[in-house]
Design a protein around this motif. Structure first.
Motif, PDB file in Angstrom:
ATOM      1  N   SER A   9      45.926  45.731  60.152  1.00  0.00           N
ATOM      2  CA  SER A   9      45.310  46.129  61.449  1.00  0.00           C
ATOM      3  C   SER A   9      43.787  45.996  61.539  1.00  0.00           C
ATOM      4  CB  SER A   9      45.322  47.663  61.481  1.00  0.00           C
ATOM      5  OG  SER A   9      46.684  48.057  61.579  1.00  0.00           O
ATOM      6  N   ASN A  10      43.150  45.108  60.590  1.00  0.00           N
ATOM      7  CA  ASN A  10      41.903  44.607  60.406  1.00  0.00           C
ATOM      8  C   ASN A  10      40.998  46.118  60.165  1.00  0.00           C
ATOM      9  OD1 ASN A  10      41.529  41.693  60.956  1.00  0.00           O
ATOM     10  ND2 ASN A  10      42.930  42.471  62.627  1.00  0.00           N
ATOM     11  N   LYS A  11      41.332  47.098  59.369  1.00  0.00           N
ATOM     12  CA  LYS A  11      40.501  48.104  59.338  1.00  0.00           C
ATOM     13  C   LYS A  11      39.950  48.087  57.945  1.00  0.00           C
ATOM     14  CE  LYS A  11      42.668  51.446  62.373  1.00  0.00           C
ATOM     15  NZ  LYS A  11      43.949  51.912  62.399  1.00  0.00           N
ATOM     16  N   VAL A  12      40.564  47.192  56.704  1.00  0.00           N
ATOM     17  CA  VAL A  12      40.207  47.084  55.513  1.00  0.00           C
ATOM     18  C   VAL A  12      40.559  45.337  55.238  1.00  0.00           C
ATOM     19  CG1 VAL A  12      40.837  47.451  53.250  1.00  0.00           C
ATOM     20  CG2 VAL A  12      40.850  49.270  54.858  1.00  0.00           C
ATOM     21  N   GLU A  37      37.803  39.858  64.002  1.00  0.00           N
ATOM     22  CA  GLU A  37      39.161  40.203  63.535  1.00  0.00           C
ATOM     23  C   GLU A  37      40.249  39.216  63.600  1.00  0.00           C
ATOM     24  OE1 GLU A  37      40.916  43.288  66.045  1.00  0.00           O
ATOM     25  OE2 GLU A  37      39.246  44.642  65.906  1.00  0.00           O
ATOM     26  N   GLN A  84      46.569  49.235  56.933  1.00  0.00           N
ATOM     27  CA  GLN A  84      44.967  49.176  57.195  1.00  0.00           C
ATOM     28  C   GLN A  84      44.757  47.584  57.237  1.00  0.00           C
ATOM     29  OE1 GLN A  84      43.666  52.015  54.300  1.00  0.00           O
ATOM     30  NE2 GLN A  84      43.183  53.271  55.940  1.00  0.00           N
ATOM     31  N   LYS A  85      45.177  46.984  56.323  1.00  0.00           N
ATOM     32  CA  LYS A  85      44.737  45.441  56.155  1.00  0.00           C
ATOM     33  C   LYS A  85      45.211  44.679  57.178  1.00  0.00           C
ATOM     34  CE  LYS A  85      44.266  45.941  51.061  1.00  0.00           C
ATOM     35  NZ  LYS A  85      42.995  45.118  50.574  1.00  0.00           N
TER      36      LYS A  85
END
Length: 73
Positions: free
Chosen positions: A38-41, A2, A35-36
Motif C-alpha cells: 500500500s506504499n506506506k512502508v 508511489e 503496508q508495503k
C-alpha cells in the motif's frame, strides 16, 4: 513517489491464493506486507529478493513488479 504493485499482487494471488499465505511463506507479518503493498512502508532490497525467490522469478522481474510508478488519474 508511489509504486503500482498491482502486477505483484496478481502474481501473489496466482501462486499463493492470498497475500497472507505469501507473507507467511517469506517470513513477513501479513500486516507488514500489506503496508508495503500500500506504499506506506518501502520494500527493502532483501524483501525484494525474498519475494522473487518465493515467486520463482529472476532479477529481470524487479523493475516491472517493484518499480512501476503509479500514474495519477
Amino acid at each position: 513517489m508511489e509504486f503500482d504493485y498491482s502486477a505483484l499482487r496478481g502474481k501473489i494471488r496466482e501462486q499463493f491464493g492470498t497475500e497472507g499465505n505469501f507473507a507467511n511463506a517469506i517470513g513477513m507479518n501479513p500486516s507488514t506486507l500489506s503496508q508495503k503493498l500500500s506504499n506506506k512502508v518501502e520494500f527493502s532490497q532483501q524483501d525484494i529478493m525474498d519475494c522473487l525467490k518465493a515467486l520463482h522469478m529472476g532479477s529481470d522481474f524487479i523493475a516491472p513488479y517493484f518499480f512501476t510508478v503509479k500514474v495519477a488519474k
